[in-house]
Design an enzyme around this catalytic site. Structure first.
Site, PDB file in Angstrom:
ATOM      1  N   THR A  19      31.749  43.022  47.227  1.00  0.00           N
ATOM      2  CA  THR A  19      31.780  44.331  46.559  1.00  0.00           C
ATOM      3  C   THR A  19      30.803  44.371  45.390  1.00  0.00           C
ATOM      4  O   THR A  19      30.104  45.369  45.186  1.00  0.00           O
ATOM      5  CB  THR A  19      33.219  44.631  46.068  1.00  0.00           C
ATOM      6  N   SER A  86      35.370  40.948  57.434  1.00  0.00           N
ATOM      7  CA  SER A  86      34.930  40.885  58.845  1.00  0.00           C
ATOM      8  C   SER A  86      34.844  39.440  59.336  1.00  0.00           C
ATOM      9  O   SER A  86      33.756  38.930  59.576  1.00  0.00           O
ATOM     10  CB  SER A  86      33.611  41.632  59.046  1.00  0.00           C
TER      11      SER A  86
HETATM   12  P1  ADP Z   1      34.815  40.482  47.276  1.00  0.00           P
HETATM   13  O1  ADP Z   1      34.359  41.905  47.397  1.00  0.00           O
HETATM   14  O2  ADP Z   1      34.009  39.534  48.133  1.00  0.00           O
HETATM   15  O3  ADP Z   1      36.297  40.296  47.465  1.00  0.00           O
HETATM   16  P2  ADP Z   1      34.282  40.843  44.468  1.00  0.00           P
HETATM   17  O4  ADP Z   1      32.876  41.345  44.454  1.00  0.00           O
HETATM   18  O5  ADP Z   1      35.390  41.842  44.315  1.00  0.00           O
HETATM   19  O6  ADP Z   1      34.508  39.966  45.794  1.00  0.00           O
HETATM   20  O7  ADP Z   1      34.470  39.740  43.329  1.00  0.00           O
HETATM   21  C1  ADP Z   1      33.542  38.697  43.134  1.00  0.00           C
HETATM   22  C2  ADP Z   1      33.691  38.106  41.738  1.00  0.00           C
HETATM   23  O8  ADP Z   1      32.756  37.046  41.600  1.00  0.00           O
HETATM   24  C3  ADP Z   1      33.377  39.116  40.656  1.00  0.00           C
HETATM   25  O9  ADP Z   1      34.243  38.882  39.562  1.00  0.00           O
HETATM   26  C4  ADP Z   1      31.916  38.757  40.279  1.00  0.00           C
HETATM   27  O10 ADP Z   1      31.609  39.088  38.945  1.00  0.00           O
HETATM   28  C5  ADP Z   1      31.905  37.250  40.472  1.00  0.00           C
HETATM   29  N1  ADP Z   1      30.570  36.684  40.756  1.00  0.00           N
HETATM   30  C6  ADP Z   1      30.038  35.602  40.130  1.00  0.00           C
HETATM   31  N2  ADP Z   1      28.803  35.333  40.592  1.00  0.00           N
HETATM   32  C7  ADP Z   1      28.535  36.260  41.540  1.00  0.00           C
HETATM   33  C8  ADP Z   1      27.399  36.509  42.367  1.00  0.00           C
HETATM   34  N3  ADP Z   1      26.307  35.741  42.322  1.00  0.00           N
HETATM   35  N4  ADP Z   1      27.449  37.542  43.214  1.00  0.00           N
HETATM   36  C9  ADP Z   1      28.564  38.317  43.282  1.00  0.00           C
HETATM   37  N5  ADP Z   1      29.685  38.148  42.523  1.00  0.00           N
HETATM   38  C10 ADP Z   1      29.666  37.114  41.648  1.00  0.00           C
END
Ligand code: ADP
Length: 185
Positions: A19, A86
């Protein structure tokens, strides 16, 4: 010049960063005046797949629905960005074959890293047995064998991962960098 559509499909474990990267890519594309639409797994489940659970069959139906909508957008010149766990390879591969400009992005970090982030507190519930069929804990995740790109969110920053996706879209000729706009005319 008509914009070329695409499906930017982010797959990976919960809390891996799908996300976050999807939002970053969408924001940057909007800033550059590209038409884009975000399909987030959680939001899709609320609106399109409310009746579905987390069995393999239901997950596959959910992913096919997202793929169907993303394809409508993509074939009409919109860049659809999908953030959805997915977990099953076969249905992703099916979409790759049947949709317009499907780009598979494997968002990866070790399970322990995702679990330590636990953005929605779901890993803790899954470990406690309060959530069944939780991907990575009590349900499988089948990693892509041949993704277009891999975003390693334990090794790179959000900004670096977002840029990696944008650079790839540029490499494919889906977008053109702001410095390079004249190349597209
Ligand atoms: P998902 O959608 O895969 O469940 P989210 O995007 O909701 O995951 O959460 C990912 C978490 O990891 C967030 O708190 C984000 O700030 C952190 N994070 C740390 N490094 C990264 C990165 N390189 N890319 C994406 N998110 C990151």
């Amino acid at each position: 010049m008509k914009q070329q559509g695409a499906i930017v499909w982010l797959t990976g474990l919960s809390s891996v960063g799908k996300t976050t990267i999807a939002n970053g890519v969408a924001q940057e594309l909007q800033k550059q005046n590209y038409q884009t639409e975000l399909l987030d797994g959680d939001i899709v489940r609320t609106h399109l797949s409310q009746e579905l659970g987390f069995s393999k069959q239901d997950r596959d139906i959910n992913v096919r629905r997202i793929g169907f909508v993303a394809n409508l957008l993509s074939r009409n010149g919109i860049i659809a960005i999908v953030a959805a766990i997915s977990p099953y390879r076969a249905v992703r591969d099916e979409l790759k074959k049947t949709t317009n400009n499907f780009i598979e992005i494997y968002v990866h970090a070790p399970l322990a890293v995702c679990e330590s982030r636990d953005v929605k507190g779901l890993y803790a519930l899954a470990r406690d047995g309060k959530i069944k069929n939780f991907t990575g804990i009590s349900d499988p995740y089948e990693a892509p064998l041949n993704p277009d790109i891999i975003c390693q969110t334990d090794k790179f920053t959000v900004e670096q991962c977002v840029n990696q996706v944008l650079d790839y879209l540029e490499y494919l000729g889906i977008i053109f960098s702001e410095n390079n706009l004249f190349a597209s005319i």
